[in-house]
Design an enzyme around this catalytic site. Structure first.
Site, PDB file in Angstrom:
ATOM      1  N   ASP A   1       0.849  -1.178   0.000  1.00  0.00           N
ATOM      2  CA  ASP A   1       0.000   0.000   0.000  1.00  0.00           C
ATOM      3  C   ASP A   1       0.896   1.243   0.000  1.00  0.00           C
ATOM      4  O   ASP A   1       2.112   1.155   0.207  1.00  0.00           O
ATOM      5  CB  ASP A   1      -0.889  -0.050   1.245  1.00  0.00           C
ATOM      6  CG  ASP A   1      -1.703   1.206   1.450  1.00  0.00           C
ATOM      7  OD1 ASP A   1      -2.428   1.599   0.518  1.00  0.00           O
ATOM      8  OD2 ASP A   1      -1.593   1.804   2.539  1.00  0.00           O
TER       9      ASP A   1
ATOM     10  N   ASP B   1      -0.341   5.197   1.033  1.00  0.00           N
ATOM     11  CA  ASP B   1      -0.646   6.118   2.131  1.00  0.00           C
ATOM     12  C   ASP B   1      -0.716   5.393   3.462  1.00  0.00           C
ATOM     13  O   ASP B   1      -1.480   4.434   3.627  1.00  0.00           O
ATOM     14  CB  ASP B   1      -1.974   6.841   1.868  1.00  0.00           C
ATOM     15  CG  ASP B   1      -1.865   7.872   0.762  1.00  0.00           C
ATOM     16  OD1 ASP B   1      -0.928   8.677   0.796  1.00  0.00           O
ATOM     17  OD2 ASP B   1      -2.718   7.858  -0.139  1.00  0.00           O
TER      18      ASP B   1
ATOM     19  N   LYS C   1      -8.307  -5.411  -3.136  1.00  0.00           N
ATOM     20  CA  LYS C   1      -6.870  -5.572  -3.395  1.00  0.00           C
ATOM     21  C   LYS C   1      -6.441  -7.038  -3.339  1.00  0.00           C
ATOM     22  O   LYS C   1      -5.487  -7.437  -4.009  1.00  0.00           O
ATOM     23  CB  LYS C   1      -6.051  -4.755  -2.392  1.00  0.00           C
ATOM     24  CG  LYS C   1      -6.122  -3.247  -2.581  1.00  0.00           C
ATOM     25  CD  LYS C   1      -5.215  -2.546  -1.584  1.00  0.00           C
ATOM     26  CE  LYS C   1      -5.275  -1.037  -1.704  1.00  0.00           C
ATOM     27  NZ  LYS C   1      -4.388  -0.362  -0.735  1.00  0.00           N
TER      28      LYS C   1
ATOM     29  N   ASP D   1      -2.005  -0.852   5.900  1.00  0.00           N
ATOM     30  CA  ASP D   1      -2.345  -0.236   7.184  1.00  0.00           C
ATOM     31  C   ASP D   1      -3.839  -0.030   7.389  1.00  0.00           C
ATOM     32  O   ASP D   1      -4.275   0.229   8.512  1.00  0.00           O
ATOM     33  CB  ASP D   1      -1.661   1.134   7.299  1.00  0.00           C
ATOM     34  CG  ASP D   1      -2.333   2.178   6.418  1.00  0.00           C
ATOM     35  OD1 ASP D   1      -2.332   2.019   5.183  1.00  0.00           O
ATOM     36  OD2 ASP D   1      -2.883   3.152   6.964  1.00  0.00           O
TER      37      ASP D   1
ATOM     38  N   ASP E   1      -6.838  -2.760   2.902  1.00  0.00           N
ATOM     39  CA  ASP E   1      -5.682  -3.644   2.717  1.00  0.00           C
ATOM     40  C   ASP E   1      -5.916  -5.038   3.300  1.00  0.00           C
ATOM     41  O   ASP E   1      -5.087  -5.930   3.102  1.00  0.00           O
ATOM     42  CB  ASP E   1      -4.439  -3.039   3.389  1.00  0.00           C
ATOM     43  CG  ASP E   1      -4.040  -1.706   2.802  1.00  0.00           C
ATOM     44  OD1 ASP E   1      -4.042  -1.585   1.566  1.00  0.00           O
ATOM     45  OD2 ASP E   1      -3.729  -0.782   3.576  1.00  0.00           O
TER      46      ASP E   1
END
Length: 234
Positions: free
Chosen positions: A8, A10, A157, A180, A184
């Protein structure tokens, strides 16, 4: 043996102010130069991802729009897994709902998205979810902490990771995934090794095989050096 890495952006390879962690970039470049394919995964648009991949130094393999789009290499064919029309229909209902309460919804990058719909976090996300449920849309509402996303059910994802693994000739068990946020979780569960950085949400941490001690990009660096130690001892 791990042969690829999905990460990931951000909150994972950045700091709390969304600035790219330079040590994380160095780790990614070390892996790439050592033959490990690094996949950048985000809720963001393809054009954003392309620029980031160029700057960071990957080969352009991406997962975008929270799994709604994915592609191997810069010159690969973009695969669109989501159904944006369903998301647009749900957004129209949300617009009407919040407009009646005096609040407008601000779309993010509508001309550059192919699978999902993203808008500003200026409304209560639980209320957004309730409205979507009440109207029976087969749509998931994701709060990434930066935007609210509408994505058709069954696309995430994790599903994109499975598809890319096949395109790379790998098993998901040969891939590590780092993230995070709630968007995710499926990716972390799908990978052979799933990592959550220390600043992750509680549900993301629970899904992971390993939770870093360090936060944000420093946690990413910690995890990469733990599981790809051979690349950093040469």
């Amino acid at each position: 043996m791990l042969k690829a890495l999905v990460t990931d952006v951000d909150g994972t390879i950045t700091d709390s102010r969304r600035r790219i962690n330079t040590a994380a970039v160095e780790c990614i470049r070390t892996l790439v130069d050592g033959g490990v394919e690094v996949v950048i995964a985000s809720g963001n648009t393809v054009c954003f991802m392309d620029g980031l991949c160029k700057m960071v130094g990957t080969n352009g393999t991406i997962i975008g729009e929270n799994g709604g789009v994915y592609r191997r290499y810069f010159d690969g064919t973009l695969q669109v897994a989501g159904d944006q029309q369903v998301c647009r229909d749900a957004f129209t209902v949300l617009q009407d709902h919040f407009s009646a309460k005096g609040t407008g919804l601000e779309l993010y990058s509508p001309d550059y998205r192919f699978a999902d719909v993203a808008f500003a976090r200026n409304v209560d996300v639980d209320e957004v979810r309730q409205v979507v449920r009440n109207h029976g849309f087969p749509v998931r509402v994701l709060d990434t902490g930066f935007a609210v996303h509408l994505q058709v059910l069954g696309v995430n994802k994790g599903t994109a990771l499975h598809e890319l693994a096949g395109m790379m000739g790998l098993s998901p068990a040969e891939i590590m995934a780092v993230g995070d946020s709630e968007n995710d979780i499926e990716m972390i569960r799908a990978a052979g090794v799933g990592v959550a950085v220390a600043n992750s949400t509680g549900t993301t941490r629970t899904a992971a095989d390993y939770v870093s001690e360090a936060r944000y990009g420093d946690g990413f660096v910690e995890a990469v050096k733990k599981y790809y130690a051979d690349f950093f001892s040469r």
